[in-house]
Design a protein around this motif. Structure first.
Motif, PDB file in Angstrom:
ATOM      1  N   PRO A   6      -0.085  -5.685  -0.029  1.00 34.50           N
ATOM      2  CA  PRO A   6      -0.406  -7.081   0.281  1.00 34.50           C
ATOM      3  C   PRO A   6      -1.773  -7.257   0.937  1.00 34.50           C
ATOM      4  O   PRO A   6      -2.394  -8.310   0.786  1.00 34.50           O
ATOM      5  N   ASP A   7      -2.238  -6.261   1.659  1.00 43.49           N
ATOM      6  CA  ASP A   7      -3.530  -6.348   2.353  1.00 43.49           C
ATOM      7  C   ASP A   7      -4.572  -5.421   1.734  1.00 43.49           C
ATOM      8  O   ASP A   7      -5.473  -4.951   2.432  1.00 43.49           O
ATOM      9  N   TYR A   8      -4.443  -5.145   0.444  1.00 41.16           N
ATOM     10  CA  TYR A   8      -5.347  -4.192  -0.205  1.00 41.16           C
ATOM     11  C   TYR A   8      -6.804  -4.610   0.005  1.00 41.16           C
ATOM     12  O   TYR A   8      -7.161  -5.775  -0.154  1.00 41.16           O
TER      13      TYR A   8
ATOM     14  N   PRO B  23       4.153  -3.275  -0.248  1.00 40.52           N
ATOM     15  CA  PRO B  23       3.522  -1.981  -0.525  1.00 40.52           C
ATOM     16  C   PRO B  23       4.208  -1.342  -1.734  1.00 40.52           C
ATOM     17  O   PRO B  23       5.436  -1.246  -1.782  1.00 40.52           O
ATOM     18  N   THR B  24       3.411  -0.951  -2.704  1.00 39.91           N
ATOM     19  CA  THR B  24       3.948  -0.477  -3.989  1.00 39.91           C
ATOM     20  C   THR B  24       3.129   0.692  -4.504  1.00 39.91           C
ATOM     21  O   THR B  24       1.907   0.667  -4.440  1.00 39.91           O
ATOM     22  N   VAL B  25       3.834   1.681  -5.020  1.00 41.54           N
ATOM     23  CA  VAL B  25       3.186   2.791  -5.720  1.00 41.54           C
ATOM     24  C   VAL B  25       3.646   2.724  -7.174  1.00 41.54           C
ATOM     25  O   VAL B  25       4.842   2.694  -7.450  1.00 41.54           O
ATOM     26  N   HIS B  26       2.681   2.675  -8.070  1.00 41.04           N
ATOM     27  CA  HIS B  26       2.977   2.620  -9.503  1.00 41.04           C
ATOM     28  C   HIS B  26       2.872   4.025 -10.067  1.00 41.04           C
ATOM     29  O   HIS B  26       1.830   4.662  -9.961  1.00 41.04           O
ATOM     30  N   LEU B  27       3.955   4.510 -10.640  1.00 35.44           N
ATOM     31  CA  LEU B  27       3.995   5.828 -11.269  1.00 35.44           C
ATOM     32  C   LEU B  27       3.809   5.638 -12.768  1.00 35.44           C
ATOM     33  O   LEU B  27       4.677   5.067 -13.444  1.00 35.44           O
ATOM     34  N   LEU B  28       2.658   6.078 -13.265  1.00 37.93           N
ATOM     35  CA  LEU B  28       2.298   5.903 -14.670  1.00 37.93           C
ATOM     36  C   LEU B  28       2.365   7.228 -15.402  1.00 37.93           C
ATOM     37  O   LEU B  28       1.873   8.240 -14.902  1.00 37.93           O
TER      38      LEU B  28
ATOM     39  N   TYR C 212      -0.118   2.708   4.759  1.00 30.45           N
ATOM     40  CA  TYR C 212       0.090   2.843   3.326  1.00 30.45           C
ATOM     41  C   TYR C 212      -0.866   3.889   2.740  1.00 30.45           C
ATOM     42  O   TYR C 212      -0.459   4.750   1.957  1.00 30.45           O
ATOM     43  N   LEU C 213      -2.139   3.819   3.133  1.00 25.65           N
ATOM     44  CA  LEU C 213      -3.112   4.799   2.636  1.00 25.65           C
ATOM     45  C   LEU C 213      -2.738   6.215   3.075  1.00 25.65           C
ATOM     46  O   LEU C 213      -2.903   7.170   2.311  1.00 25.65           O
ATOM     47  N   ASP C 214      -2.208   6.347   4.294  1.00 24.51           N
ATOM     48  CA  ASP C 214      -1.742   7.662   4.754  1.00 24.51           C
ATOM     49  C   ASP C 214      -0.605   8.166   3.865  1.00 24.51           C
ATOM     50  O   ASP C 214      -0.561   9.346   3.516  1.00 24.51           O
ATOM     51  N   PHE C 215       0.314   7.267   3.507  1.00 26.71           N
ATOM     52  CA  PHE C 215       1.411   7.659   2.625  1.00 26.71           C
ATOM     53  C   PHE C 215       0.880   8.120   1.268  1.00 26.71           C
ATOM     54  O   PHE C 215       1.324   9.130   0.724  1.00 26.71           O
ATOM     55  N   LEU C 216      -0.075   7.384   0.713  1.00 26.65           N
ATOM     56  CA  LEU C 216      -0.665   7.792  -0.568  1.00 26.65           C
ATOM     57  C   LEU C 216      -1.324   9.160  -0.459  1.00 26.65           C
ATOM     58  O   LEU C 216      -1.240   9.970  -1.387  1.00 26.65           O
TER      59      LEU C 216
ATOM     60  N   ALA D 182       8.690  -0.904   4.941  1.00 25.29           N
ATOM     61  CA  ALA D 182       7.829   0.139   5.512  1.00 25.29           C
ATOM     62  C   ALA D 182       6.408  -0.025   4.986  1.00 25.29           C
ATOM     63  O   ALA D 182       6.165  -0.772   4.038  1.00 25.29           O
ATOM     64  N   LEU D 183       5.496   0.681   5.624  1.00 25.77           N
ATOM     65  CA  LEU D 183       4.094   0.763   5.192  1.00 25.77           C
ATOM     66  C   LEU D 183       3.385  -0.584   5.185  1.00 25.77           C
ATOM     67  O   LEU D 183       2.470  -0.822   4.390  1.00 25.77           O
ATOM     68  N   ALA D 184       3.794  -1.487   6.073  1.00 23.93           N
ATOM     69  CA  ALA D 184       3.194  -2.821   6.120  1.00 23.93           C
ATOM     70  C   ALA D 184       1.716  -2.766   6.482  1.00 23.93           C
ATOM     71  O   ALA D 184       0.921  -3.555   5.968  1.00 23.93           O
ATOM     72  N   GLY D 185       1.333  -1.832   7.358  1.00 23.34           N
ATOM     73  CA  GLY D 185      -0.077  -1.685   7.693  1.00 23.34           C
ATOM     74  C   GLY D 185      -0.809  -0.965   6.571  1.00 23.34           C
ATOM     75  O   GLY D 185      -0.324   0.056   6.063  1.00 23.34           O
TER      76      GLY D 185
END
Length: 193
Positions: free
Chosen positions: A117-119, A139-144, A90-94, A83-86
């Motif tokens: 991948p397309d940041y 697409p990755t979200v890092h939880l810190l 991805y920005l919408d998800f964030l 998911a979130l390849a575009g």
């Protein structure tokens, strides 16, 4: 990034390779090396497609992170290979994830970092080397954990210089070298294409 579906195991393997070869190998995060082989580094792969399922996976990872000690789970990478390849998706998800973080009372406790991948950094030329600081195989979200991050930054001599130093380092390497290293993540024997 492959257009073929990948297994959760393959997505995790590529994510670990990216961490080793880009994040640690290029020293993009001076705090990542000790966690690279630690069981306290959690990589959670969400193979869902539907937005509601992505939200559920995000909230479940927030819950898990908060229910476990830092020694058990220091940090989590939530990876979305299906998911979130575009980049705009991805920005919408964030943009949806941050309010969810706030709604569950974790603003100031957990910080989100974004990788795709397309940041592309807004205002930067399309072929800028700087984009590779936030490029990941999926697409990755890092939880810190904010407390951990604050502690690490306090012990680092000049934390404000990290982003600028990364950009300068990547520009010295050059776009062609970075593209070659990036492609090697996908072309190495035994790695999914």
């Amino acid at each position: 990034m492959s257009s073929q579906p990948v297994t959760a195991g393959e997505a995790e393997e590529q994510t670990r390779s990216w961490l080793a070869e880009f994040v640690v190998g290029l020293n993009l995060c001076p705090f990542a090396r000790p966690l690279l082989s630690s069981p306290a580094l959690r990589i959670s792969v969400c193979s869902a497609h539907e937005r509601a399922d992505l939200h559920h996976a995000f909230l479940a990872e927030l819950d898990l992170l908060q229910s476990r000690s830092e020694a058990d789970i220091a940090t989590t990478l939530l990876v979305f290979p299906q998911a979130l390849a575009g980049f705009d998706d991805y920005l919408d998800f964030l943009a949806e994830a941050q309010p969810m973080l706030e709604q569950v009372g974790l603003d100031g406790v957990v910080q989100l970092a974004s990788f795709h991948p397309d940041y592309r950094f807004e205002g930067e030329p399309e072929d800028a080397a700087s984009h590779f600081t936030n490029r990941s195989p999926w697409p990755t979200v890092h939880l810190l954990r904010e407390a951990m991050l604050t502690r690490l930054l306090a012990s680092y001599p000049d934390p404000e210089s990290i982003p600028e130093d990364n950009i300068a380092h990547l520009e010295r390497l050059g776009r062609e070298e970075l593209e070659g290293r990036w492609q090697a993540l996908f072309d190495a024997p035994g790695r999914p294409r």
